[in-house]
Scaffold this motif. Sequence first.
Motif, PDB file in Angstrom:
ATOM      1  N   MET A   1      -9.720  40.976  -8.143  1.00  0.00           N
ATOM      2  CA  MET A   1      -8.483  41.380  -7.479  1.00  0.00           C
ATOM      3  C   MET A   1      -8.396  42.901  -7.349  1.00  0.00           C
ATOM      4  O   MET A   1      -8.025  43.424  -6.296  1.00  0.00           O
ATOM      5  CB  MET A   1      -7.276  40.840  -8.246  1.00  0.00           C
ATOM      6  CG  MET A   1      -7.145  39.332  -8.254  1.00  0.00           C
ATOM      7  SD  MET A   1      -6.534  38.634  -6.703  1.00  0.00           S
ATOM      8  CE  MET A   1      -4.771  38.751  -6.952  1.00  0.00           C
ATOM      9  N   VAL A   2      -8.743  43.618  -8.398  1.00  0.00           N
ATOM     10  CA  VAL A   2      -8.715  45.088  -8.374  1.00  0.00           C
ATOM     11  C   VAL A   2      -9.902  45.641  -7.590  1.00  0.00           C
ATOM     12  O   VAL A   2      -9.798  46.655  -6.899  1.00  0.00           O
ATOM     13  CB  VAL A   2      -8.705  45.657  -9.814  1.00  0.00           C
ATOM     14  CG1 VAL A   2      -8.859  47.170  -9.817  1.00  0.00           C
ATOM     15  CG2 VAL A   2      -7.397  45.261 -10.526  1.00  0.00           C
TER      16      VAL A   2
ATOM     17  N   GLY B   1      -7.684  47.187   2.838  1.00  0.00           N
ATOM     18  CA  GLY B   1      -6.661  48.206   2.620  1.00  0.00           C
ATOM     19  C   GLY B   1      -5.244  47.757   2.830  1.00  0.00           C
ATOM     20  O   GLY B   1      -4.328  48.583   2.911  1.00  0.00           O
ATOM     21  N   ALA B   2      -4.988  46.449   2.897  1.00  0.00           N
ATOM     22  CA  ALA B   2      -3.643  45.944   3.173  1.00  0.00           C
ATOM     23  C   ALA B   2      -2.629  46.321   2.103  1.00  0.00           C
ATOM     24  O   ALA B   2      -1.435  46.455   2.388  1.00  0.00           O
ATOM     25  CB  ALA B   2      -3.679  44.427   3.336  1.00  0.00           C
TER      26      ALA B   2
ATOM     27  N   LEU C   1       0.869  32.714   1.179  1.00  0.00           N
ATOM     28  CA  LEU C   1      -0.537  32.328   1.075  1.00  0.00           C
ATOM     29  C   LEU C   1      -0.598  30.834   1.354  1.00  0.00           C
ATOM     30  O   LEU C   1      -0.147  30.017   0.542  1.00  0.00           O
ATOM     31  CB  LEU C   1      -1.079  32.651  -0.317  1.00  0.00           C
ATOM     32  CG  LEU C   1      -1.141  34.145  -0.648  1.00  0.00           C
ATOM     33  CD1 LEU C   1      -1.463  34.370  -2.124  1.00  0.00           C
ATOM     34  CD2 LEU C   1      -2.172  34.850   0.234  1.00  0.00           C
ATOM     35  N   ASP C   2      -1.130  30.483   2.512  1.00  0.00           N
ATOM     36  CA  ASP C   2      -1.044  29.088   2.958  1.00  0.00           C
ATOM     37  C   ASP C   2      -2.366  28.531   3.460  1.00  0.00           C
ATOM     38  O   ASP C   2      -2.388  27.656   4.323  1.00  0.00           O
ATOM     39  CB  ASP C   2       0.021  28.957   4.041  1.00  0.00           C
ATOM     40  CG  ASP C   2      -0.220  29.904   5.225  1.00  0.00           C
ATOM     41  OD1 ASP C   2      -1.261  30.597   5.234  1.00  0.00           O
ATOM     42  OD2 ASP C   2       0.641  29.956   6.128  1.00  0.00           O
TER      43      ASP C   2
ATOM     44  N   LEU D   1      -9.618  34.200  -1.758  1.00  0.00           N
ATOM     45  CA  LEU D   1     -10.443  35.009  -0.870  1.00  0.00           C
ATOM     46  C   LEU D   1      -9.594  35.767   0.146  1.00  0.00           C
ATOM     47  O   LEU D   1      -9.927  36.894   0.532  1.00  0.00           O
ATOM     48  CB  LEU D   1     -11.468  34.134  -0.166  1.00  0.00           C
ATOM     49  CG  LEU D   1     -12.637  33.692  -1.047  1.00  0.00           C
ATOM     50  CD1 LEU D   1     -13.474  32.642  -0.342  1.00  0.00           C
ATOM     51  CD2 LEU D   1     -13.502  34.877  -1.441  1.00  0.00           C
ATOM     52  N   LYS D   2      -8.487  35.185   0.573  1.00  0.00           N
ATOM     53  CA  LYS D   2      -7.617  35.893   1.506  1.00  0.00           C
ATOM     54  C   LYS D   2      -7.069  37.162   0.859  1.00  0.00           C
ATOM     55  O   LYS D   2      -7.062  38.239   1.481  1.00  0.00           O
ATOM     56  CB  LYS D   2      -6.461  34.993   1.959  1.00  0.00           C
ATOM     57  CG  LYS D   2      -5.498  35.696   2.915  1.00  0.00           C
ATOM     58  CD  LYS D   2      -4.490  34.741   3.509  1.00  0.00           C
ATOM     59  CE  LYS D   2      -5.116  33.929   4.613  1.00  0.00           C
ATOM     60  NZ  LYS D   2      -4.118  33.135   5.381  1.00  0.00           N
ATOM     61  N   VAL D   3      -6.616  37.066  -0.381  1.00  0.00           N
ATOM     62  CA  VAL D   3      -6.080  38.236  -1.075  1.00  0.00           C
ATOM     63  C   VAL D   3      -7.176  39.280  -1.282  1.00  0.00           C
ATOM     64  O   VAL D   3      -6.968  40.480  -1.068  1.00  0.00           O
ATOM     65  CB  VAL D   3      -5.453  37.839  -2.424  1.00  0.00           C
ATOM     66  CG1 VAL D   3      -5.088  39.078  -3.243  1.00  0.00           C
ATOM     67  CG2 VAL D   3      -4.216  36.978  -2.197  1.00  0.00           C
ATOM     68  N   VAL D   4      -8.337  38.841  -1.707  1.00  0.00           N
ATOM     69  CA  VAL D   4      -9.441  39.773  -1.927  1.00  0.00           C
ATOM     70  C   VAL D   4      -9.826  40.473  -0.622  1.00  0.00           C
ATOM     71  O   VAL D   4     -10.055  41.699  -0.609  1.00  0.00           O
ATOM     72  CB  VAL D   4     -10.661  39.039  -2.524  1.00  0.00           C
ATOM     73  CG1 VAL D   4     -11.886  39.947  -2.528  1.00  0.00           C
ATOM     74  CG2 VAL D   4     -10.353  38.570  -3.942  1.00  0.00           C
ATOM     75  N   ASN D   5      -9.872  39.741   0.473  1.00  0.00           N
ATOM     76  CA  ASN D   5     -10.200  40.344   1.760  1.00  0.00           C
ATOM     77  C   ASN D   5      -9.116  41.313   2.235  1.00  0.00           C
ATOM     78  O   ASN D   5      -9.415  42.346   2.850  1.00  0.00           O
ATOM     79  CB  ASN D   5     -10.444  39.260   2.812  1.00  0.00           C
ATOM     80  CG  ASN D   5     -11.752  38.528   2.585  1.00  0.00           C
ATOM     81  OD1 ASN D   5     -12.671  39.070   1.978  1.00  0.00           O
ATOM     82  ND2 ASN D   5     -11.845  37.294   3.060  1.00  0.00           N
TER      83      ASN D   5
END
Length: 375
Positions: free
Chosen positions: A235-236, A187-188, A318-319, A178-182
């Motif tokens: 992810m995309v 726009g990160a 990612l922690d 969820l962190k990556v998706v957010n």
Amino acid sequence: MKSRRSFLLKTGLSALAFAVPKIESFSGGSPKKFAAIRPVQDGPVLKVALMGLGSYAARVADAMQSCKRAKITGLISGTPSKLESWSKKYAVPEANCYNYETYHQIKDNPDIDAVYVITPNALHKPHALGVAAAGKHVICEKPMSINAKDAREMVGFCEKAGVHLLIGYRMHFEGNTLKVVNMRRDGAFGEIKFFQGLSGFRIGDPNQWRLNAELAGGGAMMDIGIYSINGARYMVGEEPIWVTAQEVKTDPVKFKEGVDETITFQMGFPSGVVASCLSTYSMNYLDKFFLNGTNGYAEMQPSTGYGPIKGRTHQWPLDEPHVTHQTTQMDEMAAIILDGKKASIPVDGEEGLKDMVIIDAIYKAVKTGGKVNLV
């Protein structure tokens, strides 16, 4: 064992005849900016029956002992000894234990709100329909069916029955995922350009149902490849519009007709992003996602295993703390059913159907050798 599985398939499919008539009717900043998930609020407990008491159900059952909003209150199995041992282990009353011929009686059992269907793939549809016909919510393990046609019927049937149909996408609630998706949503990573998903392991027992085309509906793609398909989508952040695929089979004895061993596949997205993926039953150490954008990247390995999920982005590791996936999943699904909470990444039947449409297209691309359009 083989005869019992055949019985399961026959009785599961026959449930259709019983069930159907019942329905009438970013670039910088603190990592805290990308909070993984809102905690589930306190509230009523979802009373869940587990259907199909195999190894994954055991994992789910153990994880549910730590749930705050979900509790095991029923059991469904074709093996009397399992019903006996599981009922003792999880304090489930004998009156809440059913077999595949009697589980429709849950209709009159107020101790059961929902049933988690964890039977072989080919039985997902008949069992889900039987549960829905009994007026209970359906949680179905992925893949939700063996093809898109069956998945559509499941979605429609549950809608008519007025019950939830949720699919066991545990990664949709996992903190680092969820962190990556957010981050991507904020726009990160800039403009997304590429995704890679590697999903595979060396499968063991050649006599297990996962290598039986009739019960599994396929091979590695149905079991592990779906993680790369679903992962590419969240992810995309787009839905693919075409697929191409190539199959390699090195052991036709173990991987018989209709059971794929290794498939490499590609998916194209409207923005021009291409996903390059691998699904296999013959290689270990394949559990990796890589997302590339104009301003950064995210790399996860392992990316979909039972945990902990590890990785990093161009900014930081990612922690997020590891919590047993199935514990979080069941608490979150309880909140969806009981509170109307919306999942950050959907876990409903429509989400499962999208994956099945893609799987159908991948198998078609393997056979034809060409590009298969999805729109």
